[in-house]
Design an enzyme around this catalytic site. Sequence first.
Site, mmCIF file in Angstrom:
data_model
loop_
_atom_site.group_PDB
_atom_site.id
_atom_site.type_symbol
_atom_site.label_atom_id
_atom_site.label_comp_id
_atom_site.label_asym_id
_atom_site.label_seq_id
_atom_site.Cartn_x
_atom_site.Cartn_y
_atom_site.Cartn_z
ATOM 1 C CB CYS A 230 14.178 84.461 35.027
ATOM 2 S SG CYS A 230 13.583 83.584 33.722
ATOM 3 C CG HIS A 277 17.258 81.342 35.798
ATOM 4 N ND1 HIS A 277 15.980 82.083 36.327
ATOM 5 C CD2 HIS A 277 18.226 81.650 36.864
ATOM 6 C CE1 HIS A 277 15.703 82.431 37.448
ATOM 7 N NE2 HIS A 277 17.580 82.698 37.729
ATOM 8 C CG HIS A 289 19.017 85.847 39.829
ATOM 9 N ND1 HIS A 289 18.205 84.360 40.122
ATOM 10 C CD2 HIS A 289 19.855 85.975 41.161
ATOM 11 C CE1 HIS A 289 18.314 83.915 41.517
ATOM 12 N NE2 HIS A 289 19.328 84.698 41.799
#
Length: 313
Positions: A230, A277, A289
């Site tokens: 990520c 994240h 993402h």
Amino acid sequence: MESIGDRQNLPQLPRLSWRSLTTGILAAAGIGAALLFTAGEAEATPVTIPGIGQFEVADELAARLGIIAPAPEVAVVEVPVVDESIIESYEFRPVTILGAGVNSRTPRLAAIPEQPGRPVLPESAPAALPESSPVVMPESAPVVMPESVPANIAAESRQVTVAGLGEFSIPSALPSLMGIPGVTDTAAVPAPMPAAMPKKSAGERAVEAARTKIGSNYRAGGAGPDNFDCSGLVQWSYHEAGVDLPRTSYSQLAAGTPVSVDELQPGDLVSFYGGGHSALYAGDGQVIHAATYGSGVKLSPMSEMPVSGARRF
């Protein structure tokens, strides 16, 4: 001494009154004196005095004395009489005389009877005017306009607009026609500048780079260009936009300028799960993402994950 014979001759003189004789003598003396002063200066008028004779008196003096010169005799010219038989032998035709109308008593010369020693004039025939031949105008050839102007000619010409007439093409080598009333010359009109494209922000360029990697594989610690985690996808996308970001998701949330979720713009960093994240906002409530194994890089709704914060670089 007067003799008897002289007295007998007195009755022989003209019977003139002494008053008339005296007047004539005085008039003659006056006329003679006037002639001495006016000789060679004026025209003379003949004057007759009874018992004395005829004298010439200057016209100026005669006018003052009231003497009227006798009118000159007029010569009488005899006009020969025309024989009526000759007139009756003529034939007449009407002739129009400008300003006088039609004269029907004009004789025809051809009808004069022949006389010895006199030629007969023939009647002149009217001159025949030549018939004018019709003028044939040559047929004009149709003008064929070319369907299109060759590129090399079009490049060497420019458009000139004349008010009330329209547009015309003239050679580009001609000087500018600006300044002439009613004429607009494209040579003097600057070409419009191309519309300036709005400059894209770093975040917009970063999210465009991330879209190109949708479908790429997920790998822990991957930072591109084929495999990503990520934070690695966010770092690589901003690097393509010319901006260097920290490598981990927590350090990325700590950098940049904080923005609220309601003010998000494409390319802003969105952090989920307490900062663990990272994703890039793509607009319309969605983010790009690198999700996890088996999912790879994808486009997902923000509502699927809890938002921890957002940053703008």
